[in-house]
Design a protein around this motif. Sequence first.
Motif, PDB file in Angstrom:
ATOM      1  N   VAL A   1       0.841  -1.194   0.000  1.00  0.00           N
ATOM      2  CA  VAL A   1       0.000   0.000   0.000  1.00  0.00           C
ATOM      3  C   VAL A   1       0.875   1.242   0.000  1.00  0.00           C
ATOM      4  CG1 VAL A   1      -0.172  -0.042   2.522  1.00  0.00           C
ATOM      5  CG2 VAL A   1      -1.958   1.101   1.194  1.00  0.00           C
ATOM      6  N   VAL A   2       0.414   2.285  -0.673  1.00  0.00           N
ATOM      7  CA  VAL A   2       1.158   3.541  -0.722  1.00  0.00           C
ATOM      8  C   VAL A   2       1.226   4.142   0.677  1.00  0.00           C
ATOM      9  CG1 VAL A   2       1.190   5.884  -1.659  1.00  0.00           C
ATOM     10  CG2 VAL A   2       0.484   3.979  -3.115  1.00  0.00           C
ATOM     11  N   GLU A   3       2.417   4.569   1.082  1.00  0.00           N
ATOM     12  CA  GLU A   3       2.589   5.172   2.403  1.00  0.00           C
ATOM     13  C   GLU A   3       1.618   6.344   2.564  1.00  0.00           C
ATOM     14  OE1 GLU A   3       6.037   7.113   5.298  1.00  0.00           O
ATOM     15  OE2 GLU A   3       6.493   6.650   3.192  1.00  0.00           O
TER      16      GLU A   3
ATOM     17  N   LYS B   1      -5.290  14.519  -0.138  1.00  0.00           N
ATOM     18  CA  LYS B   1      -6.695  14.177  -0.390  1.00  0.00           C
ATOM     19  C   LYS B   1      -7.484  14.260   0.906  1.00  0.00           C
ATOM     20  CE  LYS B   1      -5.087  10.245  -3.201  1.00  0.00           C
ATOM     21  NZ  LYS B   1      -5.174   8.765  -3.291  1.00  0.00           N
ATOM     22  N   PRO B   2      -8.801  14.507   0.798  1.00  0.00           N
ATOM     23  CA  PRO B   2      -9.648  14.324   1.982  1.00  0.00           C
ATOM     24  C   PRO B   2      -9.607  12.855   2.407  1.00  0.00           C
ATOM     25  CG  PRO B   2     -10.810  15.544   0.270  1.00  0.00           C
ATOM     26  CD  PRO B   2      -9.560  15.013  -0.361  1.00  0.00           C
TER      27      PRO B   2
ATOM     28  N   GLN C   1       0.053  11.456   0.639  1.00  0.00           N
ATOM     29  CA  GLN C   1       0.731  10.280   0.095  1.00  0.00           C
ATOM     30  C   GLN C   1       1.817  10.730  -0.878  1.00  0.00           C
ATOM     31  OE1 GLN C   1      -2.804   8.489  -1.664  1.00  0.00           O
ATOM     32  NE2 GLN C   1      -2.902   6.941  -0.052  1.00  0.00           N
ATOM     33  N   PRO C   2       2.897   9.973  -0.998  1.00  0.00           N
ATOM     34  CA  PRO C   2       3.860  10.279  -2.049  1.00  0.00           C
ATOM     35  C   PRO C   2       3.224  10.009  -3.408  1.00  0.00           C
ATOM     36  CG  PRO C   2       4.387   8.178  -1.035  1.00  0.00           C
ATOM     37  CD  PRO C   2       3.278   8.771  -0.215  1.00  0.00           C
TER      38      PRO C   2
ATOM     39  N   LEU D   1      -3.823   2.314  -3.397  1.00  0.00           N
ATOM     40  CA  LEU D   1      -4.136   3.667  -2.935  1.00  0.00           C
ATOM     41  C   LEU D   1      -5.322   3.679  -1.980  1.00  0.00           C
ATOM     42  CD1 LEU D   1      -3.799   5.551  -6.338  1.00  0.00           C
ATOM     43  CD2 LEU D   1      -2.353   5.915  -4.333  1.00  0.00           C
ATOM     44  N   GLU D   2      -6.398   2.988  -2.340  1.00  0.00           N
ATOM     45  CA  GLU D   2      -7.594   2.990  -1.501  1.00  0.00           C
ATOM     46  C   GLU D   2      -8.516   1.852  -1.905  1.00  0.00           C
ATOM     47  OE1 GLU D   2     -10.559   6.256  -3.132  1.00  0.00           O
ATOM     48  OE2 GLU D   2      -8.526   7.073  -3.005  1.00  0.00           O
TER      49      GLU D   2
END
Length: 328
Positions: free
Chosen positions: A139-141, A158-159, A191-192, A277-278
């Motif tokens: 998962v993205v940090e 992002k929200p 996030q990066p 990402l999500e």
Amino acid sequence: MRILVLEYITAGGLYREPIPVSLAQEAILMRDAMLDAMDGVPGVNILLAHDPHLPMPTHASQCHVLNDDDEPWQIWMSLMAAADMVWLVAPESAGVLQQLTEAVEASGKVLLTSASEAVRMAGSKWQTYRQLHGAGVPVVETMQAPHRPDSGSAWVVKPDDGVSCDNARYFHDADALESWLQNIPAGHIVQPYVRGLPASLTMLCRGGEAWLLACNQQLVEVEQGRIRYCGGIVNGTAERWTDFDELARQVAAAIPGLFGYVGVDLIIGNDGCLHVLEVNPRLTTSFAGLQAAIHYNPARLLLDLFYNEDFKLPSGLQRNRIEIKLND
């Protein structure tokens, strides 16, 4: 069998507010794909609420068109009381999907989407990151603003409960990012920016298991610091099927309350690695092209998933490439 198909925007979720064109377009695509699929299942009566500011649906056994005096939530609860099952699509932002999910659970009606605890988890990008990271999913940090990851030459803010690319901003300058972070309201994550190909997967989930249905490419633009979702190609990344299938199983195992159609947004990095990402605990815009992509009725799959303890995907599902364009 009476099934309430409740897509939040087209059912009047923004009945007394202006609806952005792109949001309306995505909502109509999803609603119509859901209705087309359910209309193809014998013995199903479709219940629906409709915002008259948007195009009228073509498939519904009982359609309540909202009038000036109606309160959408009251209409939805009335339709829910008359239904046997409820198929939800709503944004996670402001807890809307959570509230609707809890309302269905409290009603005792069959919920054809993820359980409220999974919605609560996936509705927060920060909580999703913690859950997936702890389960070993790539998962993205993710950090809560105003903190930011040290690595990377660019970042995305992002929200925490945002949907798609809404209000997502791109920064390649650390000073500009720091200035922005000092002034944004609470409830954002950082996030990066992972360079690579934006992608997503479409899967069915139940009890911690996953059945992959499509590997999608996302069409995303970055312009003047704004990130915009422009559509996608269902099965546009099908050459990575084996990797996506493993990822789908990992995500479902990490959030076992996911049920029905679920989407996962990710990046295929320039190094070939997958970076989540999500997680969307509901169907997404890619669903609009799913029936053509797999050449099978996705509503039949969903109902089979619910009724059949020994659920398996039918043999011969296709992997056609179907493009979905928005904002044309």
